[in-house]
Design an enzyme around this catalytic site. Structure first.
Site, mmCIF file in Angstrom:
data_model
loop_
_atom_site.group_PDB
_atom_site.id
_atom_site.type_symbol
_atom_site.label_atom_id
_atom_site.label_comp_id
_atom_site.label_asym_id
_atom_site.label_seq_id
_atom_site.Cartn_x
_atom_site.Cartn_y
_atom_site.Cartn_z
ATOM 1 N N TYR A 126 2.338 -12.929 -6.390
ATOM 2 C CA TYR A 126 1.082 -13.229 -5.704
ATOM 3 C C TYR A 126 0.158 -12.019 -5.813
ATOM 4 C CZ TYR A 126 -2.299 -14.884 -2.325
ATOM 5 O OH TYR A 126 -3.455 -15.313 -1.739
ATOM 6 N N GLN A 188 -1.089 -22.019 0.424
ATOM 7 C CA GLN A 188 -0.866 -23.111 -0.520
ATOM 8 C C GLN A 188 -0.262 -22.612 -1.829
ATOM 9 O OE1 GLN A 188 -3.777 -22.245 0.820
ATOM 10 N NE2 GLN A 188 -5.430 -22.157 -0.682
ATOM 11 N N ASN A 211 -2.695 -11.752 2.690
ATOM 12 C CA ASN A 211 -3.131 -11.738 4.085
ATOM 13 C C ASN A 211 -2.052 -12.333 4.980
ATOM 14 O OD1 ASN A 211 -3.319 -14.550 3.864
ATOM 15 N ND2 ASN A 211 -5.533 -14.531 3.581
ATOM 16 N N SER A 234 -2.338 -2.969 5.668
ATOM 17 C CA SER A 234 -1.973 -1.650 5.162
ATOM 18 C C SER A 234 -2.197 -0.564 6.208
ATOM 19 C CB SER A 234 -2.796 -1.339 3.910
ATOM 20 O OG SER A 234 -2.260 -0.252 3.214
ATOM 21 N N GLN A 256 -8.242 4.152 3.603
ATOM 22 C CA GLN A 256 -7.338 3.143 4.147
ATOM 23 C C GLN A 256 -8.116 2.083 4.918
ATOM 24 O OE1 GLN A 256 -4.050 3.383 3.376
ATOM 25 N NE2 GLN A 256 -3.906 1.309 4.158
ATOM 26 N N HIS A 259 -9.805 -1.113 3.326
ATOM 27 C CA HIS A 259 -9.009 -2.250 2.843
ATOM 28 C C HIS A 259 -9.417 -3.524 3.563
ATOM 29 C CE1 HIS A 259 -6.000 -1.158 -0.098
ATOM 30 N NE2 HIS A 259 -5.778 -0.024 0.526
ATOM 31 N N GLU A 324 3.799 2.989 6.438
ATOM 32 C CA GLU A 324 3.795 2.563 5.040
ATOM 33 C C GLU A 324 3.489 3.753 4.126
ATOM 34 O OE1 GLU A 324 1.298 -0.576 2.205
ATOM 35 O OE2 GLU A 324 0.506 0.032 4.154
ATOM 36 N N HIS A 325 2.374 4.431 4.382
ATOM 37 C CA HIS A 325 1.992 5.638 3.636
ATOM 38 C C HIS A 325 1.996 6.824 4.595
ATOM 39 C CE1 HIS A 325 -0.307 2.252 1.748
ATOM 40 N NE2 HIS A 325 0.163 2.784 0.632
ATOM 41 N N ASP A 358 -1.495 4.595 -5.182
ATOM 42 C CA ASP A 358 -2.003 3.228 -5.230
ATOM 43 C C ASP A 358 -2.257 2.763 -6.657
ATOM 44 O OD1 ASP A 358 -1.939 2.882 -2.514
ATOM 45 O OD2 ASP A 358 -4.083 3.229 -2.195
ATOM 46 N N GLU A 412 43.818 -14.036 11.258
ATOM 47 C CA GLU A 412 42.570 -14.763 11.470
ATOM 48 C C GLU A 412 42.779 -16.280 11.550
ATOM 49 O OE1 GLU A 412 39.713 -13.533 8.553
ATOM 50 O OE2 GLU A 412 39.623 -11.475 9.314
ATOM 51 N N HIS A 417 44.235 -19.758 3.584
ATOM 52 C CA HIS A 417 44.056 -18.529 2.804
ATOM 53 C C HIS A 417 45.408 -17.883 2.515
ATOM 54 C CE1 HIS A 417 39.887 -19.040 3.917
ATOM 55 N NE2 HIS A 417 39.528 -17.920 3.298
#
Length: 430
Positions: A126, A188, A211, A234, A256, A259, A324-325, A358, A412, A417
């Protein structure tokens, strides 16, 4: 403008900022669930309807054709083409180090254990569109898949209101050998990849940021197909002391914030004076920014300057936030980073801006957000492979291990088994 927080006493405010994805999720899930059900039931018909509804275009064919790609290659500037190719080289070089070749163990007589590595067969990538579109994200997701040996890469990305995909995205995808690109986005698109339609093939795993609708759609199809992560907006944290350059810090916080309005930009510093000088720089630099309105709202809603009593307290806060960063702008970043346990990517020193990672440096920019760096990793070659275990026991090895296996199975209450071992040992001359 950006808020000031005094030390760890108000750290919960910051945790709320970093947990903003989960707080918004429930409202979105209802709509996402309907989209997924609709696409699963009606296929292309629903896909085209939602594309018209949300992307504002009526498409006769959602698949990008050869002419569109050739036109993009003719129109792209020479300088941009060169930059894309250089970035591709850097990203390939870094990610080749991640290749796992598996292993075989034959340390005990009659026993072979091992692990074999196979690529995932078909992956959906994506690529976000809308307010901004990112050829860099094509590189970051496709290159590790290529290195892993993925046979089929299916790319989805929203088109503009005229039904066009950004030229740089098409050129980058073509350079990386992507053969199938579809002009769909949002929940979708995730539904199409997860369930398949008459046109879009079902994949085995979906990767790539988007998103909150994309994130929640990935969450809903996870299990039916694999996903890389549920990425939120982000975020960057800058850890700085009095030696840092406030102009650089402000520039990176703004980078940042531009974004989107839900991006988080945080400065953690033991210097109150530096904090206020950064505010002055923010006011100055925002004035000329193309996406000023977006950045100002982001900084006002999700920005903060945390003033700590010491650098150690700042490091503790960073580890708690698991950003994240993380940029480290201190007098000794090459030592200070060793105290960081939780971060998606760490940028060392004043000239290692987040933008280097990036676009160009080679490390992956698809990173864990919303404090998930506590248990998650950047996207890499390892996200596009499957590990399969190998087990071989000779008759003699099983005779030796059999009593232990039978005892464990009996403990068990799994007598079937235990019996599967007994029948192999009874009456055998091994």
């Amino acid at each position: 403008m950006i808020q000031i927080i005094e030390g760890s006493k108000e750290i919960e405010k910051l945790e709320n900022i970093f947990n903003r994805t989960s707080m918004d999720a429930e409202d979105v899930l209802i709509k996402v669930d309907q989209i997924l059900k609709d696409v699963r039931k009606r296929g292309d018909e629903a896909l085209l309807r939602y594309t018209q509804l949300y992307d504002g275009n009526i498409l006769e064919d959602i698949k990008v054709n050869t002419k569109e790609i050739e036109d993009a290659k003719k129109n792209i500037s020479k300088d941009l083409m060169g930059a894309i190719k250089n970035a591709i080289d850097n990203i390939y070089e870094y990610h080749r180090k991640q290749v796992d070749k598996g292993f075989m163990m034959e340390e005990k007589e009659g026993i072979i254990l091992g692990q074999i590595i196979n690529p995932i067969e078909r992956v959906g990538v994506y690529i976000p569109g809308g307010t901004a579109s990112y050829p860099s994200t094509v590189m970051m997701n496709v290159i590790p898949a290529n290195i892993a040996g993925v046979k089929e890469i299916i790319m989805v990305t929203p088109a503009d209101e005229k039904g066009r995909v950004k030229e740089s995205i098409l050129v980058t995808a073509d350079l990386l050998g992507v053969k199938e690109i579809y002009k769909v986005g949002g929940a979708q698109a995730i539904a199409a990849l997860g369930y398949g339609t008459e046109t879009v093939p079902k994949v085995d795993k979906i990767v790539g940021p988007g998103n909150i609708y994309v994130a929640m759609a990935k969450r809903k199809v996870a299990g039916l197909v694999g996903i890389d992560m549920i990425a939120g907006p982000s975020e960057v944290v800058v850890l700085a002391d009095k030696t840092a350059n406030p102009k650089f810090i402000a520039a990176d916080l703004i980078a940042q914030a531009e974004h989107d309005t839900r991006a988080a930009s945080i400065l953690v510093t033991d210097s109150k004076d530096l904090g206020y000088r950064v505010i002055d720089q923010l006011n100055s630099q925002l004035y000329t920014l193309e996406r000023r309105e977006t950045a100002e709202k982001s900084l006002a809603d999700y920005g903060a300057i945390i003033i700590t009593k010491s650098l150690k307290e700042g490091i503790d806060i960073v580890n708690r936030l698991a950003p994240e960063h993380l940029e480290i702008m201190t007098a000794n970043p090459m030592e200070d980073y060793k105290e960081i346990k939780n971060a998606g990517a760490i940028f060392l020193g004043e000239y290692s801006a987040e933008a280097v990672g990036d676009y160009y440096g080679g490390t992956n920019h698809t990173l864990p957000t919303s404090r998930t760096a506590r248990f998650s990793s950047p996207l890499g070659v390892y996200d596009f492979i499957k590990r399969t275990s190998l087990v071989y026991y000779s008759p003699g090895a099983l005779k030796k291990a059999g009593p232990d296996i039978i005892n464990l199975a009996t403990e068990e209450s799994l007598t079937g088994h235990a019996n599967s071992i007994k029948v192999r040992l009874e009456g055998e001359d091994v």
